[in-house]
Write an enzyme that holds these catalytic residues in place. Structure first.
Site, mmCIF file in Angstrom:
data_model
loop_
_atom_site.group_PDB
_atom_site.id
_atom_site.type_symbol
_atom_site.label_atom_id
_atom_site.label_comp_id
_atom_site.label_asym_id
_atom_site.label_seq_id
_atom_site.Cartn_x
_atom_site.Cartn_y
_atom_site.Cartn_z
ATOM 1 C CG HIS A 56 -0.825 -0.058 2.821
ATOM 2 N ND1 HIS A 56 0.746 0.893 3.372
ATOM 3 C CD2 HIS A 56 -0.440 -1.328 3.643
ATOM 4 C CE1 HIS A 56 0.714 0.459 4.459
ATOM 5 N NE2 HIS A 56 0.565 -0.499 4.138
HETATM 6 P P1 TYD Z 1 -1.789 -2.831 7.358
HETATM 7 O O1 TYD Z 1 -0.878 -0.599 8.026
HETATM 8 O O2 TYD Z 1 -2.423 -3.230 5.978
HETATM 9 O O3 TYD Z 1 -0.844 -3.189 7.738
HETATM 10 P P2 TYD Z 1 0.634 -3.815 6.995
HETATM 11 O O4 TYD Z 1 1.586 -2.978 6.033
HETATM 12 O O5 TYD Z 1 1.984 -4.245 7.766
HETATM 13 O O6 TYD Z 1 0.422 -5.196 5.702
HETATM 14 O O7 TYD Z 1 -2.723 -2.565 8.816
HETATM 15 C C1 TYD Z 1 -2.889 -4.309 8.871
HETATM 16 C C2 TYD Z 1 -4.627 -4.140 9.810
HETATM 17 O O8 TYD Z 1 -4.068 -4.103 11.026
HETATM 18 C C3 TYD Z 1 -5.138 -3.494 8.717
HETATM 19 O O9 TYD Z 1 -6.846 -3.890 9.190
HETATM 20 C C4 TYD Z 1 -5.604 -2.339 9.374
HETATM 21 C C5 TYD Z 1 -4.900 -2.359 11.190
HETATM 22 N N1 TYD Z 1 -4.101 -1.284 11.336
HETATM 23 C C6 TYD Z 1 -5.226 -0.819 12.651
HETATM 24 O O10 TYD Z 1 -6.047 -1.015 12.846
HETATM 25 N N2 TYD Z 1 -4.397 0.444 13.192
HETATM 26 C C7 TYD Z 1 -3.255 0.262 12.635
HETATM 27 O O11 TYD Z 1 -2.535 1.906 13.692
HETATM 28 C C8 TYD Z 1 -2.946 -0.053 11.742
HETATM 29 C C9 TYD Z 1 -1.154 0.087 11.320
HETATM 30 C C10 TYD Z 1 -3.052 -1.225 11.312
#
Ligand code: TYD
Length: 139
Positions: A56
């Protein structure tokens, strides 16, 4: 933010204090070493070695990523160019400004990725679709 390139992604050294009596190392992050105010801290752990994280980009969020323990690779992509950076030193973090697509993989066993973020969590700040990200970068 859409004009940001991978040249804006930077390794920042975190000051390290090595104990004179051999009792280990201490690193400290003060506001002077990162170019944003920290509003959120989160960390990734227990990541299986065959997993991918990230996938992302952000519209406004700036992040500073630190491999607190172990190692992993971060692929950064500005829509034109990309490169892979190995993070494996707990005193070297990666500044990823907004407008940069990132993917992380090759997590070593027991690795921990700490992220300091400039904003609180906001799902509407994400580009989770690579083609939408490319469209945004063209504008
Ligand atoms: P995501 O940012 O997609 O993680 P990564 O980049 O490490 O793969 O986040 C994973 C999940 O966690 C998504 O459902 C959103 C949630 N999330 C939160 O609720 N709060 C946060 O601060 C973060 C970073 C993620």
């Amino acid at each position: 933010m859409n004009e940001r390139s991978i040249e804006n992604v930077k390794i920042i050294s975190i000051p390290k204090i090595v104990d004179e009596k051999g009792r280990g190392k201490l690193s400290v992050i003060e506001k002077s070493i990162i170019p944003f105010e920290i509003k959120r801290v989160y960390y990734l752990y227990d990541v299986p070695s065959d997993s991918f994280r990230g996938g992302h980009a952000h519209k406004n969020l700036n992040q500073f990523m630190i491999p607190l323990s172990g190692s992993f690779e971060v692929k950064i992509d500005d829509g034109h160019n990309n490169k892979k950076i190995m993070l494996n030193k707990p005193n070297q973090g990666l500044l990823i400004p907004s407008g940069i697509w990132r993917e992380m993989d090759n997590f070593s066993a027991g690795s921990v990725c700490l992220v300091l973020a400039s904003e609180v969590f906001d799902e509407s700040d994400y580009f989770r679709d690579y083609n939408s990200f490319l469209e945004y970068k063209k504008k």
